[in-house]
Enzyme design. Sequence first.
Site, PDB file in Angstrom:
ATOM      1  N   THR A 195       0.839  -1.211   0.000  1.00 62.29           N
ATOM      2  CA  THR A 195       0.000   0.000   0.000  1.00 62.29           C
ATOM      3  C   THR A 195       0.871   1.256   0.000  1.00 62.29           C
ATOM      4  OG1 THR A 195      -1.232   1.365   1.579  1.00 62.29           O
ATOM      5  CG2 THR A 195      -0.412  -0.699   2.418  1.00 62.29           C
TER       6      THR A 195
ATOM      7  N   SER B 174      -0.267   2.952  10.856  1.00 61.02           N
ATOM      8  CA  SER B 174      -1.152   2.044  11.617  1.00 61.02           C
ATOM      9  C   SER B 174      -0.458   0.689  11.699  1.00 61.02           C
ATOM     10  CB  SER B 174      -2.513   1.874  10.933  1.00 61.02           C
ATOM     11  OG  SER B 174      -2.391   0.990   9.831  1.00 61.02           O
TER      12      SER B 174
ATOM     13  N   TYR C  56      -1.752  -2.024  10.756  1.00 62.43           N
ATOM     14  CA  TYR C  56      -1.995  -2.669   9.454  1.00 62.43           C
ATOM     15  C   TYR C  56      -0.903  -2.272   8.453  1.00 62.43           C
ATOM     16  CZ  TYR C  56      -3.452  -2.358   4.612  1.00 62.43           C
ATOM     17  OH  TYR C  56      -3.442  -2.386   3.247  1.00 62.43           O
ATOM     18  N   HIS C  57      -0.691  -0.948   8.317  1.00 66.33           N
ATOM     19  CA  HIS C  57       0.308  -0.504   7.338  1.00 66.33           C
ATOM     20  C   HIS C  57       1.693  -1.052   7.697  1.00 66.33           C
ATOM     21  CE1 HIS C  57      -2.879   2.589   6.521  1.00 66.33           C
ATOM     22  NE2 HIS C  57      -2.533   2.267   5.293  1.00 66.33           N
TER      23      HIS C  57
ATOM     24  N   LYS D 131       2.397  -4.436   6.349  1.00 66.49           N
ATOM     25  CA  LYS D 131       2.800  -4.427   4.930  1.00 66.49           C
ATOM     26  C   LYS D 131       4.295  -4.105   4.792  1.00 66.49           C
ATOM     27  CE  LYS D 131      -1.241  -4.816   2.737  1.00 66.49           C
ATOM     28  NZ  LYS D 131      -1.544  -5.920   1.829  1.00 66.49           N
TER      29      LYS D 131
ATOM     30  N   ARG E 135     -16.799   5.704   0.424  1.00 68.33           N
ATOM     31  CA  ARG E 135     -17.619   6.098   1.570  1.00 68.33           C
ATOM     32  C   ARG E 135     -18.296   7.452   1.316  1.00 68.33           C
ATOM     33  NH1 ARG E 135     -15.919   8.717   6.009  1.00 68.33           N
ATOM     34  NH2 ARG E 135     -13.724   8.325   5.536  1.00 68.33           N
TER      35      ARG E 135
ATOM     36  N   ARG F 108      -7.337   9.426  13.602  1.00 65.37           N
ATOM     37  CA  ARG F 108      -6.014   8.858  13.285  1.00 65.37           C
ATOM     38  C   ARG F 108      -4.905   9.773  13.794  1.00 65.37           C
ATOM     39  NH1 ARG F 108      -6.327   5.719   7.653  1.00 65.37           N
ATOM     40  NH2 ARG F 108      -8.450   4.980   7.858  1.00 65.37           N
ATOM     41  N   VAL F 109      -3.746   9.215  14.001  1.00 60.51           N
ATOM     42  CA  VAL F 109      -2.569  10.028  14.310  1.00 60.51           C
ATOM     43  C   VAL F 109      -1.789  10.147  13.009  1.00 60.51           C
ATOM     44  CG1 VAL F 109      -0.429  10.149  15.636  1.00 60.51           C
ATOM     45  CG2 VAL F 109      -2.511   9.238  16.697  1.00 60.51           C
TER      46      VAL F 109
HETATM   47  P1  NAD Z   1     -10.571  -7.609   1.172  1.00 62.12           P
HETATM   48  O1  NAD Z   1     -10.540  -7.688   2.649  1.00 62.12           O
HETATM   49  O2  NAD Z   1     -11.875  -7.316   0.511  1.00 62.12           O
HETATM   50  O3  NAD Z   1      -9.978  -8.968   0.550  1.00 62.12           O
HETATM   51  C1  NAD Z   1      -8.963  -9.712   1.161  1.00 62.12           C
HETATM   52  C2  NAD Z   1      -9.341 -11.183   1.037  1.00 62.12           C
HETATM   53  O4  NAD Z   1      -8.305 -11.983   1.617  1.00 62.12           O
HETATM   54  C3  NAD Z   1     -10.635 -11.522   1.785  1.00 62.12           C
HETATM   55  O5  NAD Z   1     -11.521 -12.218   0.934  1.00 62.12           O
HETATM   56  C4  NAD Z   1     -10.175 -12.388   2.962  1.00 62.12           C
HETATM   57  O6  NAD Z   1     -11.128 -13.359   3.330  1.00 62.12           O
HETATM   58  C5  NAD Z   1      -8.886 -13.004   2.405  1.00 62.12           C
HETATM   59  N1  NAD Z   1      -7.919 -13.375   3.461  1.00 62.12           N
HETATM   60  C6  NAD Z   1      -7.463 -12.607   4.478  1.00 62.12           C
HETATM   61  N2  NAD Z   1      -6.584 -13.292   5.224  1.00 62.12           N
HETATM   62  C7  NAD Z   1      -6.467 -14.529   4.669  1.00 62.12           C
HETATM   63  C8  NAD Z   1      -5.710 -15.679   4.989  1.00 62.12           C
HETATM   64  N3  NAD Z   1      -4.887 -15.708   6.056  1.00 62.12           N
HETATM   65  N4  NAD Z   1      -5.833 -16.777   4.200  1.00 62.12           N
HETATM   66  C9  NAD Z   1      -6.665 -16.768   3.126  1.00 62.12           C
HETATM   67  N5  NAD Z   1      -7.412 -15.700   2.773  1.00 62.12           N
HETATM   68  C10 NAD Z   1      -7.309 -14.587   3.545  1.00 62.12           C
HETATM   69  O7  NAD Z   1      -9.463  -6.519   0.753  1.00 62.12           O
HETATM   70  P2  NAD Z   1      -9.267  -5.729  -0.631  1.00 62.12           P
HETATM   71  O8  NAD Z   1      -9.806  -4.361  -0.468  1.00 62.12           O
HETATM   72  O9  NAD Z   1      -9.694  -6.568  -1.771  1.00 62.12           O
HETATM   73  O10 NAD Z   1      -7.694  -5.586  -0.642  1.00 62.12           O
HETATM   74  C11 NAD Z   1      -6.883  -6.622  -1.161  1.00 62.12           C
HETATM   75  C12 NAD Z   1      -5.421  -6.294  -0.943  1.00 62.12           C
HETATM   76  O11 NAD Z   1      -5.104  -5.039  -1.562  1.00 62.12           O
HETATM   77  C13 NAD Z   1      -5.046  -6.173   0.523  1.00 62.12           C
HETATM   78  O12 NAD Z   1      -3.811  -6.807   0.746  1.00 62.12           O
HETATM   79  C14 NAD Z   1      -4.943  -4.694   0.739  1.00 62.12           C
HETATM   80  O13 NAD Z   1      -4.025  -4.384   1.735  1.00 62.12           O
HETATM   81  C15 NAD Z   1      -4.482  -4.192  -0.619  1.00 62.12           C
HETATM   82  N6  NAD Z   1      -4.918  -2.804  -0.819  1.00 62.12           N
HETATM   83  C16 NAD Z   1      -6.248  -2.498  -0.889  1.00 62.12           C
HETATM   84  C17 NAD Z   1      -6.626  -1.181  -1.065  1.00 62.12           C
HETATM   85  C18 NAD Z   1      -8.080  -0.785  -1.147  1.00 62.12           C
HETATM   86  O14 NAD Z   1      -8.345   0.415  -1.306  1.00 62.12           O
HETATM   87  N7  NAD Z   1      -9.014  -1.697  -1.077  1.00 62.12           N
HETATM   88  C19 NAD Z   1      -5.650  -0.168  -1.165  1.00 62.12           C
HETATM   89  C20 NAD Z   1      -4.303  -0.527  -1.089  1.00 62.12           C
HETATM   90  C21 NAD Z   1      -3.942  -1.856  -0.921  1.00 62.12           C
END
Ligand code: NAD
Length: 392
Positions: free
Chosen positions: A148, A183, A185-186, A189, A245, A327-328
């Site tokens: 990300t 965060s 989460y970040h 990554k 959103r 957020r911070v």
């Molecule tokens: P999402 O949560 O909709 O999809 C992630 C999927 O991974 C889910 O279906 C979940 O069930 C599955 N999953 C999670 N942990 C798992 C595990 N241990 N084993 C098997 N499956 C697992 O998320 P998204 O929005 O589709 O994002 C996908 C990726 O893209 C993520 O890694 C996210 O960090 C990255 N990303 C998303 C965005 C965004 O705006 N949506 C932005 C930047 C990066």
Amino acid sequence: MGTRMRILVLGGDGYLGWPTALYLSDRGHEVGIVDNFARRGYDHELGVESLVPIEPMPVRTRAWRELTGKEISCYVGDLCDADFTTSTLREFRPDAVVHFAEQRAAPYSMIDRKHAVYTQTNNVVGTLNLLYAIADADRDIHLVKLGTMGEYGQPNIDIEEGWIDITHKGRTDRMLYPKRPGSFYHLSKVHDSHNIEFACRAWGIRATDLNQGIVYGQQTEQTARDPRLATRFDYEAVFGTVLNRFVIQAAVGEPLTVYGSGTQTRGLIDIRDTVECIRIACENPADRGEFRVFNQMTQSLSLTAIAKTVADTYPGGVEIVHLDNPRVEVCDHYYNVVHTRLVELGLKPHLLSDTLIGSMYAIVEQYKDRVDPAALRPYVDWRRTSNPVTAG
Ligand code: NAD
């Protein structure tokens, strides 16, 4: 199209994984999906659901087969289960693995200790198992990993594509770009990126880390073909990403909630460009031993500019309110991102347009009775170590 590839999409049930699987299948690739459905579980835990109803995986893949004659094989399991991960790779024998399968909401990771530990364990251990599986099954498999833009934070210098040349006390080296994310989460990554880069050096595997901006939009050409193929559309304060959103808030007559001053700037990308970037990365693999980083975003906008763009397109007017920032983060900051490598490989970006926002209103209109307004308000505060799990 060039060579038909075998591509395994991890997290293929998610917001981005599902449209990516369909896009790659449509482009003639042999696609498999892995998911443990954790994301559907977070909905139950938080007491929310996708604005657009989504079908169970067997219905989704059956609909795709009916419409196109193409099969998508599905492996249900957890990447944190190392045996499952390795045996799935051995069985499917992918040329490329696209790794979306992580807990991806910053607010979710900041709820409390348990959610932070879950996020980092799920993401870091899952990716580590995957690295071992690739190294043991076939080191030629190209790992395409979703990172990300939030990994970088807001440094007061230009953000390069993953690597930076540093001269220090007269000596120069090419280093991984320093990260200062906002965060747990970040941070997961960032830990992944370091682990992957090391695995490329140690085992000679090939990897592309895609530092993606915030994704907006809900439909691709493939998901729009049948309601059973729809992907999720999250609107609430934990999983709803900012532009999606705002569109939903506007369409249901709620004010657009900007956190803090709104001068924070973010990199953005249209969901149709996300799926195309993944295709480009898969079809142009990294070299053996190479850790390649692309900044997968197409434009930068401040939160206020995003809110104004959405408000200007909504007939009848929309209120924009500023909330205390949960957020911070730095609000007034420099932000200049290099994002040329995907364009050099052929990406033709869709920039944010009134037409796209208008098409999202039509989707929201159809399902707006499913919106729970209480879930739109942020309730996870970064300054606290314990927050409620559900809104209200
Ligand atoms: P999402 O949560 O909709 O999809 C992630 C999927 O991974 C889910 O279906 C979940 O069930 C599955 N999953 C999670 N942990 C798992 C595990 N241990 N084993 C098997 N499956 C697992 O998320 P998204 O929005 O589709 O994002 C996908 C990726 O893209 C993520 O890694 C996210 O960090 C990255 N990303 C998303 C965005 C965004 O705006 N949506 C932005 C930047 C990066």
